[in-house]
Write a protein that holds these residues in place. Structure first.
Motif, PDB file in Angstrom:
ATOM      1  N   ALA A 126       0.829  -1.197   0.000  1.00 42.47           N
ATOM      2  CA  ALA A 126       0.000   0.000   0.000  1.00 42.47           C
ATOM      3  C   ALA A 126       0.863   1.246   0.000  1.00 42.47           C
ATOM      4  O   ALA A 126       1.991   1.239   0.496  1.00 42.47           O
ATOM      5  CB  ALA A 126      -0.886   0.001   1.236  1.00 42.47           C
ATOM      6  N   ALA A 179       0.330   5.979   4.292  1.00 42.97           N
ATOM      7  CA  ALA A 179      -0.945   6.472   4.781  1.00 42.97           C
ATOM      8  C   ALA A 179      -0.984   7.993   4.758  1.00 42.97           C
ATOM      9  O   ALA A 179      -0.006   8.666   5.118  1.00 42.97           O
ATOM     10  CB  ALA A 179      -1.178   5.976   6.205  1.00 42.97           C
ATOM     11  N   ARG A 225     -10.013   2.559   2.741  1.00 44.37           N
ATOM     12  CA  ARG A 225      -8.617   2.222   2.967  1.00 44.37           C
ATOM     13  C   ARG A 225      -7.826   3.442   3.427  1.00 44.37           C
ATOM     14  O   ARG A 225      -7.010   3.358   4.347  1.00 44.37           O
ATOM     15  CB  ARG A 225      -8.005   1.636   1.696  1.00 44.37           C
ATOM     16  CG  ARG A 225      -6.630   1.030   1.899  1.00 44.37           C
ATOM     17  CD  ARG A 225      -6.037   0.494   0.605  1.00 44.37           C
ATOM     18  NE  ARG A 225      -4.919  -0.387   0.856  1.00 44.37           N
ATOM     19  CZ  ARG A 225      -4.120  -0.881  -0.079  1.00 44.37           C
ATOM     20  NH1 ARG A 225      -4.330  -0.576  -1.363  1.00 44.37           N
ATOM     21  NH2 ARG A 225      -3.112  -1.680   0.227  1.00 44.37           N
ATOM     22  N   ARG A 236      -6.060   3.416   7.114  1.00 43.44           N
ATOM     23  CA  ARG A 236      -4.599   3.492   7.229  1.00 43.44           C
ATOM     24  C   ARG A 236      -4.160   4.756   7.957  1.00 43.44           C
ATOM     25  O   ARG A 236      -3.194   4.735   8.726  1.00 43.44           O
ATOM     26  CB  ARG A 236      -3.959   3.404   5.838  1.00 43.44           C
ATOM     27  CG  ARG A 236      -3.907   1.974   5.309  1.00 43.44           C
ATOM     28  CD  ARG A 236      -3.301   1.891   3.919  1.00 43.44           C
ATOM     29  NE  ARG A 236      -2.012   2.571   3.823  1.00 43.44           N
ATOM     30  CZ  ARG A 236      -0.858   2.063   4.249  1.00 43.44           C
ATOM     31  NH1 ARG A 236      -0.836   0.887   4.825  1.00 43.44           N
ATOM     32  NH2 ARG A 236       0.264   2.727   4.103  1.00 43.44           N
ATOM     33  N   SER A 260      -4.931   4.082  11.614  1.00 48.57           N
ATOM     34  CA  SER A 260      -3.965   3.140  12.156  1.00 48.57           C
ATOM     35  C   SER A 260      -2.629   3.821  12.447  1.00 48.57           C
ATOM     36  O   SER A 260      -2.049   3.661  13.527  1.00 48.57           O
ATOM     37  CB  SER A 260      -3.764   1.987  11.178  1.00 48.57           C
ATOM     38  OG  SER A 260      -2.727   1.134  11.599  1.00 48.57           O
ATOM     39  N   PRO A 312      -5.787  -7.485  12.789  1.00 42.01           N
ATOM     40  CA  PRO A 312      -5.725  -8.304  11.568  1.00 42.01           C
ATOM     41  C   PRO A 312      -5.585  -9.795  11.827  1.00 42.01           C
ATOM     42  O   PRO A 312      -5.860 -10.607  10.944  1.00 42.01           O
ATOM     43  CB  PRO A 312      -4.481  -7.766  10.849  1.00 42.01           C
ATOM     44  CG  PRO A 312      -3.608  -7.258  11.949  1.00 42.01           C
ATOM     45  CD  PRO A 312      -4.540  -6.725  13.006  1.00 42.01           C
ATOM     46  N   ALA A 343       0.915  -6.801   7.834  1.00 39.50           N
ATOM     47  CA  ALA A 343       0.042  -6.164   8.818  1.00 39.50           C
ATOM     48  C   ALA A 343       0.831  -5.624  10.003  1.00 39.50           C
ATOM     49  O   ALA A 343       0.461  -4.610  10.601  1.00 39.50           O
ATOM     50  CB  ALA A 343      -1.010  -7.156   9.295  1.00 39.50           C
ATOM     51  N   THR A 345       2.114  -2.244   8.325  1.00 38.63           N
ATOM     52  CA  THR A 345       1.127  -1.275   7.824  1.00 38.63           C
ATOM     53  C   THR A 345      -0.131  -1.200   8.674  1.00 38.63           C
ATOM     54  O   THR A 345      -0.871  -0.215   8.600  1.00 38.63           O
ATOM     55  CB  THR A 345       0.694  -1.638   6.396  1.00 38.63           C
ATOM     56  OG1 THR A 345      -0.050  -2.866   6.427  1.00 38.63           O
ATOM     57  CG2 THR A 345       1.902  -1.803   5.487  1.00 38.63           C
ATOM     58  N   GLU A 370      -2.656  -3.029   8.137  1.00 38.86           N
ATOM     59  CA  GLU A 370      -3.803  -3.356   7.306  1.00 38.86           C
ATOM     60  C   GLU A 370      -4.363  -4.742   7.616  1.00 38.86           C
ATOM     61  O   GLU A 370      -3.622  -5.665   7.961  1.00 38.86           O
ATOM     62  CB  GLU A 370      -3.425  -3.278   5.833  1.00 38.86           C
ATOM     63  CG  GLU A 370      -3.164  -1.864   5.358  1.00 38.86           C
ATOM     64  CD  GLU A 370      -3.262  -1.739   3.854  1.00 38.86           C
ATOM     65  OE1 GLU A 370      -4.334  -1.364   3.354  1.00 38.86           O
ATOM     66  OE2 GLU A 370      -2.256  -2.029   3.189  1.00 38.86           O
ATOM     67  N   ARG A 382     -10.338  -8.334   4.057  1.00 33.46           N
ATOM     68  CA  ARG A 382     -10.770  -6.948   3.866  1.00 33.46           C
ATOM     69  C   ARG A 382     -12.135  -6.885   3.181  1.00 33.46           C
ATOM     70  O   ARG A 382     -12.438  -7.720   2.322  1.00 33.46           O
ATOM     71  CB  ARG A 382      -9.739  -6.211   3.007  1.00 33.46           C
ATOM     72  CG  ARG A 382      -8.328  -6.309   3.563  1.00 33.46           C
ATOM     73  CD  ARG A 382      -7.265  -5.829   2.592  1.00 33.46           C
ATOM     74  NE  ARG A 382      -5.930  -6.013   3.155  1.00 33.46           N
ATOM     75  CZ  ARG A 382      -4.812  -5.696   2.533  1.00 33.46           C
ATOM     76  NH1 ARG A 382      -4.841  -5.195   1.300  1.00 33.46           N
ATOM     77  NH2 ARG A 382      -3.640  -5.886   3.121  1.00 33.46           N
ATOM     78  N   TYR A 385     -12.974  -1.961   0.628  1.00 33.97           N
ATOM     79  CA  TYR A 385     -11.627  -1.546   0.994  1.00 33.97           C
ATOM     80  C   TYR A 385     -10.787  -1.277  -0.247  1.00 33.97           C
ATOM     81  O   TYR A 385      -9.889  -0.437  -0.250  1.00 33.97           O
ATOM     82  CB  TYR A 385     -10.970  -2.638   1.842  1.00 33.97           C
ATOM     83  CG  TYR A 385      -9.749  -2.196   2.615  1.00 33.97           C
ATOM     84  CD1 TYR A 385      -9.882  -1.527   3.826  1.00 33.97           C
ATOM     85  CD2 TYR A 385      -8.469  -2.472   2.159  1.00 33.97           C
ATOM     86  CE1 TYR A 385      -8.768  -1.130   4.553  1.00 33.97           C
ATOM     87  CE2 TYR A 385      -7.347  -2.085   2.877  1.00 33.97           C
ATOM     88  CZ  TYR A 385      -7.505  -1.406   4.075  1.00 33.97           C
ATOM     89  OH  TYR A 385      -6.404  -1.010   4.784  1.00 33.97           O
ATOM     90  N   HIS A 386     -11.086  -2.009  -1.325  1.00 31.29           N
ATOM     91  CA  HIS A 386     -10.320  -1.862  -2.564  1.00 31.29           C
ATOM     92  C   HIS A 386     -11.161  -1.396  -3.750  1.00 31.29           C
ATOM     93  O   HIS A 386     -10.580  -0.959  -4.753  1.00 31.29           O
ATOM     94  CB  HIS A 386      -9.642  -3.190  -2.921  1.00 31.29           C
ATOM     95  CG  HIS A 386      -8.537  -3.582  -1.998  1.00 31.29           C
ATOM     96  ND1 HIS A 386      -7.362  -2.866  -1.885  1.00 31.29           N
ATOM     97  CD2 HIS A 386      -8.434  -4.613  -1.121  1.00 31.29           C
ATOM     98  CE1 HIS A 386      -6.578  -3.443  -0.985  1.00 31.29           C
ATOM     99  NE2 HIS A 386      -7.208  -4.509  -0.511  1.00 31.29           N
TER     100      HIS A 386
END
Length: 544
Positions: free
Chosen positions: A4, A7, A122, A126, A129, A374, A455, A458, A460, A464, A468-469
């Motif tokens: 990814a 963030a 996403r 991110r 997070s 995660p 994870a 990141t 993530e 998901r 998310y995508h």
């Protein structure tokens, strides 16, 4: 593996300023067109994502009454965090109440911040997070992901012994299943709080652990923050001020599923030290780690007298922090702690096809990931409610198809855990189907382990939501992405012969090499061994 981008930073949301309420009053946010939200409590994930048509509310600080118990039912796994598909974030360091109704989100709490971290789910996750629960840079023990887990709970509830544990492990191997981590569950010790093996049922713990290690198993033990009344541990802890006291100053004795017990005051460093000394002594004889059960918010009271001022949610969080000491760990109740290397098993499930059982697994795993956890396990295959699972030992009464479909979901989850021995519950056809699901997991294991490692850096999720995508799939919660490039659509209906797949834009390959062009809804035939999944063409070779 697709990595990814960095963030985006969280920034104060302009809409929040416009919607800011007077001091002490709830904050009211107008939902943006097409905006959907995840978060709060994993328990209610089947109602997520919340949107303009949602009518939902919960107070994260207040357990809800469960009429089946003389207690309350709380959120089990929760955090004061909401993330939207438009990149907005609502968060606080303290529990808050929130409500979705009539196109608005109302939030009532202290130090509530409304922020924006981009324009997508996403982006928002991110950014949240990175700022609010940064990943710790390490994962739980790799063995928990790399091999199946096995729990004695359903096979020998409340009466484990050296003989029964070895027999359970031997049957697993005799069935041709791969060894992994074995959990010795409730009642391996003489009392709650007396954390050494009951020598009547476990005469030689070192021998047991060494034998299991020779067979390829790591060993984890079940523990709780309760102390049995009228035990030596109770008298010691009460004398030294290590127990929670009630509002009247008396040692609190609370009802839980095993009866009545006192509770360790986890705000007291001396109590934590007393507890971890016992666990460390078990590690010295070969125990790999611990299943940290209980720790529910419902077990504490706002007016409890404890060493350091705190709320019930803080006790739940303190229980979770204990697991950071041991790489082999598992939790079923947790407050906050996103980004930390803690294994999170979903709450005990009944063996049903509805939203309480099989239908809850994907939404709850998605919600868990979006709260910063995660490393999730979808409960024990077939479900962990011991009373309801009794029929699974009878091949004539067991819903064998259900067991297979559950195993297929777990196969492409971060962790897979069995309790009922599949060879005991299933006939040859259904056992072969479970082994086929495990073969699919083995094929995808390098991807799963890479996502687990990612994870830790990141934050993530490993599994998901579609949104998310891909925008436009906000309401699709019966399938999920395993990372960005594998789409999994497990079979969730009894007797299904087809499964509808929501295929995102692009070219996607099925296991048989068939290419699907999205966006499209594709109806695919399914049999007992079918675990529908597609791989993005740009990701490389198609799965088996």
């Amino acid at each position: 593996m697709n990595h990814a981008p960095a963030a985006a930073p969280l920034a104060a949301d302009a809409a929040a300023d416009a919607a800011a309420a007077e001091a002490g009053a709830p904050l009211v946010l107008e939902l943006e067109p097409g905006e959907h939200w995840w978060g709060g409590t994993v328990k209610d994930a089947v109602q997520m994502p919340f949107g303009a048509t949602s009518a939902y509310g919960v107070d994260l600080a207040v357990p809800r009454h469960d009429p089946a118990w003389d207690s309350a039912e709380d959120s089990s796994q929760a955090a004061p965090l909401l993330v939207s598909t438009h990149g907005r974030v609502v968060a606080s360091p303290r529990p808050f109440a929130f409500r979705f109704a009539e196109g608005r989100l109302e939030v009532d709490g202290t130090d509530v911040a409304v922020l924006r971290g981009g324009s997508t789910l996403r982006d928002g996750f991110r950014a949240a997070s990175a700022r609010l629960f940064p990943p710790a840079g390490r994962t739980p023990a790799r063995r928990l992901f790399a091999a199946p887990q096995y729990n004695t709970w359903i096979e020998t509830p409340l009466v484990p012994s050296e003989e029964s544990v070895l027999a359970y492990a031997r049957r697993i191997l005799d069935a041709g299943l791969e060894p992994g981590t074995i959990f010795i569950d409730d009642n391996w010790a003489p009392d709650f709080g007396t954390w050494h093996f009951d020598r009547g049922r476990f005469p030689d713990p070192r021998r047991l652990i060494a034998t299991l290690a020779d067979w390829g198993f790591d060993v984890m033990l079940w523990v709780v923050p309760f102390i049995s009344p009228d035990s030596a541990a109770f008298r010691e802890c009460e004398r030294d001020g290590l127990l929670v006291r009630d509002a009247d100053g008396r040692t609190a004795v609370r009802r839980w599923w095993n009866g009545f017990s006192a509770l360790l005051d986890l705000s007291n460093p001396a109590a934590v030290d007393w507890f971890t000394r016992q666990l460390d002594a078990l590690v010295e004889i070969g125990v790999a780690g611990f299943k940290f059960d209980a720790g529910d918010v419902r077990d504490y009271r706002a007016d409890d007298r404890v060493a350091e001022p705190c709320e019930p949610v803080d006790m739940s969080e303190a229980w979770a922090r204990l697991g950071l000491r041991y790489a082999h760990n598992e939790y079923r109740a947790c407050w906050r702690m996103g980004g930390q290397p803690l294994g999170q098993r979903l709450r005990d499930k009944p063996p049903t096809w509805d939203d309480a059982g099989l239908g809850s697994l994907v939404p709850e795993m998605l919600a868990q990931g979006l709260l910063g956890h995660p490393y999730v396990c979808p409960d024990m295959v077939g479900g962990g409610e011991v009373g309801a699972m009794g029929a699974m030992g009878d091949r004539q009464a067991a819903d064998q198809e259900f067991f297979v479909r559950y195993a297929q979901i777990a196969a492409l989850s971060p962790m897979i855990q069995f309790s009922v021995n599949p060879a005991r519950a299933l006939d040859a056809e259904h056992l072969a189907a479970v082994k086929d699901a495990l073969a699919v997991r083995a094929e995808h294991l390098p991807r799963i382990l890479a996502l687990v490692d990612e994870a830790a850096v990141t934050g993530e999720p490993v599994v998901r939501p579609m949104s998310y995508h891909e925008a436009g799939y906000e309401s699709v919660t019966d399938q999920f992405f395993l990372g960005p490039d594998v789409l999994v659509a497990p079979v969730l209906e009894r007797g299904a012969t087809t499964r509808a797949l929501q295929v995102p834009p692009g070219t996607w390959h099925a296991p048989d090499g068939t290419a699907h062009e999205g966006p499209a809804t594709v109806e695919v035939p399914v049999g007992l061994t079918t675990l529908p999944r597609l791989t993005r063409a740009a990701a490389g070779t198609a799965p088996r």
